[in-house]
Design a protein around this motif. Sequence first.
Motif, PDB file in Angstrom:
ATOM      1  N   CYS A  91     -23.402  12.964  -1.226  1.00 11.41           N
ATOM      2  CA  CYS A  91     -24.613  12.305  -0.747  1.00 11.41           C
ATOM      3  C   CYS A  91     -25.478  11.840  -1.924  1.00 11.41           C
ATOM      4  N   ALA A  92     -25.600  12.682  -2.951  1.00 10.61           N
ATOM      5  CA  ALA A  92     -26.385  12.310  -4.127  1.00 10.61           C
ATOM      6  C   ALA A  92     -25.755  11.146  -4.881  1.00 10.61           C
ATOM      7  N   VAL A  93     -24.424  11.165  -5.003  1.00  7.07           N
ATOM      8  CA  VAL A  93     -23.735  10.057  -5.694  1.00  7.07           C
ATOM      9  C   VAL A  93     -23.939   8.750  -4.936  1.00  7.07           C
ATOM     10  N   LEU A  94     -23.817   8.796  -3.616  1.00 10.19           N
ATOM     11  CA  LEU A  94     -24.020   7.588  -2.820  1.00 10.19           C
ATOM     12  C   LEU A  94     -25.464   7.103  -2.901  1.00 10.19           C
ATOM     13  N   PHE A  95     -26.400   8.034  -2.984  1.00  8.84           N
ATOM     14  CA  PHE A  95     -27.816   7.673  -3.108  1.00  8.84           C
ATOM     15  C   PHE A  95     -28.058   6.875  -4.389  1.00  8.84           C
ATOM     16  N   VAL A  96     -27.487   7.344  -5.494  1.00  6.63           N
ATOM     17  CA  VAL A  96     -27.640   6.627  -6.767  1.00  6.63           C
ATOM     18  C   VAL A  96     -26.870   5.310  -6.729  1.00  6.63           C
TER      19      VAL A  96
ATOM     20  N   ALA B  55     -25.601  11.804   6.901  1.00 12.88           N
ATOM     21  CA  ALA B  55     -26.193  11.047   5.791  1.00 12.88           C
ATOM     22  C   ALA B  55     -25.134  10.251   5.037  1.00 12.88           C
ATOM     23  N   ILE B  56     -23.966  10.848   4.823  1.00 20.16           N
ATOM     24  CA  ILE B  56     -22.884  10.142   4.127  1.00 20.16           C
ATOM     25  C   ILE B  56     -22.398   8.958   4.959  1.00 20.16           C
ATOM     26  N   ILE B  57     -22.253   9.154   6.272  1.00 23.01           N
ATOM     27  CA  ILE B  57     -21.780   8.058   7.134  1.00 23.01           C
ATOM     28  C   ILE B  57     -22.751   6.885   7.085  1.00 23.01           C
ATOM     29  N   VAL B  58     -24.045   7.157   7.188  1.00 30.81           N
ATOM     30  CA  VAL B  58     -25.029   6.068   7.174  1.00 30.81           C
ATOM     31  C   VAL B  58     -25.058   5.385   5.815  1.00 30.81           C
ATOM     32  N   GLN B  59     -24.982   6.143   4.731  1.00 34.84           N
ATOM     33  CA  GLN B  59     -24.998   5.534   3.399  1.00 34.84           C
ATOM     34  C   GLN B  59     -23.776   4.648   3.174  1.00 34.84           C
ATOM     35  N   VAL B  60     -22.599   5.136   3.553  1.00 37.94           N
ATOM     36  CA  VAL B  60     -21.390   4.321   3.386  1.00 37.94           C
ATOM     37  C   VAL B  60     -21.472   3.073   4.252  1.00 37.94           C
ATOM     38  N   ALA B  61     -21.936   3.233   5.498  1.00 38.71           N
ATOM     39  CA  ALA B  61     -22.051   2.081   6.393  1.00 38.71           C
ATOM     40  C   ALA B  61     -23.022   1.047   5.837  1.00 38.71           C
ATOM     41  N   ASP B  62     -24.123   1.501   5.241  1.00 36.87           N
ATOM     42  CA  ASP B  62     -25.095   0.553   4.700  1.00 36.87           C
ATOM     43  C   ASP B  62     -24.559  -0.143   3.448  1.00 36.87           C
ATOM     44  N   LEU B  63     -23.812   0.589   2.614  1.00 39.22           N
ATOM     45  CA  LEU B  63     -23.192  -0.050   1.449  1.00 39.22           C
ATOM     46  C   LEU B  63     -22.196  -1.121   1.882  1.00 39.22           C
ATOM     47  N   VAL B  64     -21.402  -0.825   2.910  1.00 41.76           N
ATOM     48  CA  VAL B  64     -20.463  -1.814   3.420  1.00 41.76           C
ATOM     49  C   VAL B  64     -21.210  -3.004   4.011  1.00 41.76           C
ATOM     50  N   ALA B  65     -22.258  -2.722   4.785  1.00 38.97           N
ATOM     51  CA  ALA B  65     -23.005  -3.799   5.439  1.00 38.97           C
ATOM     52  C   ALA B  65     -23.681  -4.721   4.428  1.00 38.97           C
ATOM     53  N   GLN B  66     -24.124  -4.169   3.316  1.00 43.82           N
ATOM     54  CA  GLN B  66     -24.883  -4.971   2.357  1.00 43.82           C
ATOM     55  C   GLN B  66     -24.028  -5.630   1.282  1.00 43.82           C
TER      56      GLN B  66
ATOM     57  N   ARG C 151     -37.466   1.335  -7.619  1.00 44.95           N
ATOM     58  CA  ARG C 151     -38.472   2.015  -6.809  1.00 44.95           C
ATOM     59  C   ARG C 151     -39.135   1.083  -5.793  1.00 44.95           C
ATOM     60  N   GLY C 152     -39.244  -0.190  -6.142  1.00 44.90           N
ATOM     61  CA  GLY C 152     -39.915  -1.110  -5.238  1.00 44.90           C
ATOM     62  C   GLY C 152     -39.020  -1.716  -4.183  1.00 44.90           C
ATOM     63  N   LEU C 153     -37.747  -2.002  -4.549  1.00 44.69           N
ATOM     64  CA  LEU C 153     -36.875  -2.730  -3.636  1.00 44.69           C
ATOM     65  C   LEU C 153     -35.778  -1.868  -3.017  1.00 44.69           C
ATOM     66  N   ARG C 154     -35.125  -1.036  -3.807  1.00 38.36           N
ATOM     67  CA  ARG C 154     -33.922  -0.363  -3.321  1.00 38.36           C
ATOM     68  C   ARG C 154     -34.140   1.075  -2.866  1.00 38.36           C
ATOM     69  N   MET C 155     -35.070   1.776  -3.469  1.00 35.47           N
ATOM     70  CA  MET C 155     -35.230   3.181  -3.123  1.00 35.47           C
ATOM     71  C   MET C 155     -35.682   3.410  -1.676  1.00 35.47           C
ATOM     72  N   PRO C 156     -36.619   2.633  -1.125  1.00 34.44           N
ATOM     73  CA  PRO C 156     -36.996   2.878   0.273  1.00 34.44           C
ATOM     74  C   PRO C 156     -35.811   2.788   1.230  1.00 34.44           C
ATOM     75  N   ARG C 157     -34.949   1.806   1.006  1.00 29.06           N
ATOM     76  CA  ARG C 157     -33.762   1.678   1.875  1.00 29.06           C
ATOM     77  C   ARG C 157     -32.829   2.862   1.692  1.00 29.06           C
ATOM     78  N   ALA C 158     -32.627   3.289   0.451  1.00 24.77           N
ATOM     79  CA  ALA C 158     -31.733   4.415   0.187  1.00 24.77           C
ATOM     80  C   ALA C 158     -32.282   5.703   0.798  1.00 24.77           C
ATOM     81  N   ILE C 159     -33.583   5.926   0.672  1.00 21.90           N
ATOM     82  CA  ILE C 159     -34.191   7.125   1.265  1.00 21.90           C
ATOM     83  C   ILE C 159     -34.077   7.082   2.784  1.00 21.90           C
TER      84      ILE C 159
ATOM     85  N   ASP D  91     -29.942   4.407 -15.945  1.00 25.61           N
ATOM     86  CA  ASP D  91     -31.228   3.718 -15.799  1.00 25.61           C
ATOM     87  C   ASP D  91     -31.820   3.951 -14.411  1.00 25.61           C
ATOM     88  N   VAL D  92     -30.958   4.009 -13.406  1.00 23.71           N
ATOM     89  CA  VAL D  92     -31.437   4.284 -12.045  1.00 23.71           C
ATOM     90  C   VAL D  92     -32.021   5.691 -11.972  1.00 23.71           C
ATOM     91  N   LEU D  93     -31.313   6.654 -12.536  1.00 27.87           N
ATOM     92  CA  LEU D  93     -31.828   8.025 -12.529  1.00 27.87           C
ATOM     93  C   LEU D  93     -33.154   8.128 -13.267  1.00 27.87           C
TER      94      LEU D  93
END
Length: 369
Positions: A58-63, A325-336, A95-103, A77-79
């Motif tokens: 989950c942490a790896v997918l978040f980054v 959480a992993i399913i949603v993160q993977v699905a969002d990476l695929v979708a985007q 922090r402005g564009l990508r983090m809200p979606r990832a959280i 740089d992301v970390l």
Amino acid sequence: MSATEQTRPARPTPPGASGASGASGASGAAVAAGGFHVDRMSRRRRAAIVTGSLAAVCAVLFVTSMTVGSVLLPPLDVLASVLGLGDPSTDFIVRGLRMPRAITAVLVGLALGASGAVFQRLLRNPLAAPDLIGISAGASTATVAGLTLFGLGGIGLSAAAVAGGLGVAALVFLLAWRGGLVGTRFILIGVGVAAGCESITSFLIARADITDARAAMTWLVGSVGMASETDLVVLAIAVLVLLPAAAAWTRRLGVLELGGDRASSLGLRVDRDTVVLLAFAVALVALATAAAGPIAFVALMAGPVSARLLGRAGDRVVVAALAGAIIVQVADLVAQHALPTPISTGIVTGLVGAPYIAWLLVRSGKERA
């Protein structure tokens, strides 16, 4: 009894026989206790490994979700930006564009996964997911009503979603209760109530003006990119409070799986515990729905994944939350990023979840046969 039998001396016990028998009983008890201890330690070790591994994924997918995009960024740089140590240009992207979606993806997945596990274990049926038994439909109808009729947003919209989810859950619970809670009856009534809620939602969209109708239709597809800052704060508080509370009731949940009569004989207040667990699960799925829309089939898939990974070990609610959480993160990476044109997260989960339901039904039919 004859005189011979009366005068016959008792057969002497061989020296040490009673001691040997007691020693052998004590040895058997010690072996059994040792086996139980080894089994318990093995289950704990497996639970710790599974939970830690899923948390790491989950942490790896978040980054990763903040690394890829139109501008590729190095993970370090992301970390650094996440920790507040990055340069201004990187901070704007991360922090402005990508983090809200990832959280949002993490929080929504945690909420849906945990709620799905609670429903499936409580009703003892793998089809007992909130998006099939009307809970998500009730939250969606209330949210669409808030958008199209009252112009709600932020906390008001979250409150409407929770009210809709709780209202539908209470209605299904009352209609399904017949001296106890039967999973099949609950699911069938929930499916009917969900169909009614979807009809009301369609009516609200048809009567709304074009702007509100477009916003409602976009929201109904489900995407983790729609959550506002207020939605995120409310959802984060709910996950931080309700997820540990649901995990703390896991032992009661395990006893409730035995059935109402057995749970009562073991000292549980079945009605109260059932209502409390349902309230936890409904609140989680309703707030996740308010933040990101009805992302289908995540709650349905996370529970069986956690059961397969854990076996008899550990807390399925926590592991199911991480799996969600992993399913949603993977699905969002695929979708985007995996398709020429970005699509909504709910479309990807729907494409994966529909075949899963068909497979689940076929397997259940074969098991009954």
